[in-house]
Design an enzyme around this catalytic site. Sequence first.
Site, PDB file in Angstrom:
ATOM      1  N   LYS A 199      -3.369  -1.444  15.796  1.00  0.00           N
ATOM      2  CA  LYS A 199      -2.820  -0.659  16.911  1.00  0.00           C
ATOM      3  C   LYS A 199      -3.846  -0.518  18.029  1.00  0.00           C
ATOM      4  CE  LYS A 199       0.565   2.322  14.864  1.00  0.00           C
ATOM      5  NZ  LYS A 199       0.357   2.235  13.424  1.00  0.00           N
ATOM      6  N   GLU A 240       0.830  -1.212   0.000  1.00  0.00           N
ATOM      7  CA  GLU A 240       0.000   0.000   0.000  1.00  0.00           C
ATOM      8  C   GLU A 240       0.862   1.259   0.000  1.00  0.00           C
ATOM      9  OE1 GLU A 240      -1.390   1.964   3.319  1.00  0.00           O
ATOM     10  OE2 GLU A 240      -0.999   0.338   4.753  1.00  0.00           O
TER      11      GLU A 240
HETATM   12  N1  PSU Z   1      -2.492   1.867  10.633  1.00  0.00           N
HETATM   13  C1  PSU Z   1      -1.170   2.027  10.736  1.00  0.00           C
HETATM   14  N2  PSU Z   1      -0.477   2.671   9.766  1.00  0.00           N
HETATM   15  C2  PSU Z   1      -1.098   3.170   8.658  1.00  0.00           C
HETATM   16  C3  PSU Z   1      -2.505   2.973   8.537  1.00  0.00           C
HETATM   17  C4  PSU Z   1      -3.153   2.316   9.533  1.00  0.00           C
HETATM   18  O1  PSU Z   1      -0.605   1.573  11.711  1.00  0.00           O
HETATM   19  O2  PSU Z   1      -0.436   3.776   7.794  1.00  0.00           O
HETATM   20  C5  PSU Z   1      -3.210   3.463   7.299  1.00  0.00           C
HETATM   21  C6  PSU Z   1      -3.458   2.278   6.349  1.00  0.00           C
HETATM   22  O3  PSU Z   1      -3.338   2.731   5.018  1.00  0.00           O
HETATM   23  C7  PSU Z   1      -4.897   1.905   6.651  1.00  0.00           C
HETATM   24  C8  PSU Z   1      -5.502   3.263   6.931  1.00  0.00           C
HETATM   25  O4  PSU Z   1      -5.542   1.258   5.586  1.00  0.00           O
HETATM   26  O5  PSU Z   1      -4.491   3.962   7.651  1.00  0.00           O
HETATM   27  C9  PSU Z   1      -6.779   3.194   7.711  1.00  0.00           C
HETATM   28  O6  PSU Z   1      -7.299   4.467   7.831  1.00  0.00           O
HETATM   29  P1  PSU Z   1      -8.757   4.694   8.460  1.00  0.00           P
HETATM   30  O7  PSU Z   1      -8.611   4.340   9.901  1.00  0.00           O
HETATM   31  O8  PSU Z   1      -9.052   6.151   8.225  1.00  0.00           O
HETATM   32  O9  PSU Z   1      -9.679   3.754   7.730  1.00  0.00           O
END
Ligand code: PSU
Length: 329
Positions: A183, A48
């Site tokens: 996390k 990604e």
């Molecule tokens: N969690 C991490 N690092 C990240 C992300 C999540 O520890 O970089 C990024 C990933 O791309 C994940 C996105 O798909 O954040 C999720 O965002 P949201 O919670 O807004 O859906």
Amino acid sequence: MASSSALSRLSNLHNHLNPTDPLSKGLVKLSPEVTEALSRGHAVVALESTIISHGMPFPKNLETAKEVEAIVIENGAVPATVAILDGIPRIGLSTEELERLAKLGSKAQKTARRDIAHVVAMRANGATTVSATMFFASMVGIPVFVTGGIGGVHRHGEHTMDISSDLTELGRTPVAVISAGVKSILDIPRTLEYLETQGVCVAAYKTHEFPAFFTESSGCKVPCRVDSPEDCARLIDVNMKLKLGSGILIAVPTPKEHTASGSLIESAIQSALKEARDKNIVGNAETPFLLARVNELTGGMSLASNIALVKNNALVGARISVALAQLRQ
Ligand code: PSU
Ligand code: MN
């Protein structure tokens, strides 16, 4: 001479290229390396790009992205980093494209599934999250995808309904996502409940416990344990053969040498969460805010841990992808 399964794979790729297909319409572009590997049935690992644009600061983001690709290559697979550049979704980036994205940082739009059409229509630059990357990986037949951590149910998600589209994508797209769990900025038990509702197979690598990204333990058990790349490859293969249609989450605990810093990082997470609430930071801005703030509060410790675990995931993911390619020969 090409084997019959190699020929059928080639014809499968050609089937992708029917006139109504986004690939043949030039809406989506594959790098030459990824095209070649897919047509030969070689191992490919999707990666990604939100982790590059929003997850880490420049130039560490670029350095890490290059190292992750190198680990995938050293372990016998072809890396396919996914991003949208000038409105064109790209699967497999050149070094120049990777550099451009890393320098754009948060000027690139964080692109989840809901954002894809808009970013493409506006000919904008988008860094794909887990949900958008899964969508593109599945479109071209890449079954293995490596990241750091996925999104989940946010704390207080039962009131805010802030549930990452990564979870619904896992429910609807047959791609295996290799991550270090989620996390503890998130509500881990509810994230696992939601994945169950979505019908997602959640497996932990060499453990019975779901890891919490920076630490090995979340206090939550997983329904299935896998102990080798071959175990994972069989799981993915069966999921594909049965056409279950849903994804698989393979959670790999962070390497041992980084677990000591885990509890320190954990207390920084608590302070960052309070700040986010006080400043009313919500929606898709919350994850990037928390990641950056936790890194400041830990004096860079969380970033070092993050980089180490992504590299470890890349190693495991590449081996899974190679084992799967062998199984499907
Ligand atoms: N969690 C991490 N690092 C990240 C992300 C999540 O520890 O970089 C990024 C990933 O791309 C994940 C996105 O798909 O954040 C999720 O965002 P949201 O919670 O807004 O859906
Ligand atoms: Mn959200």
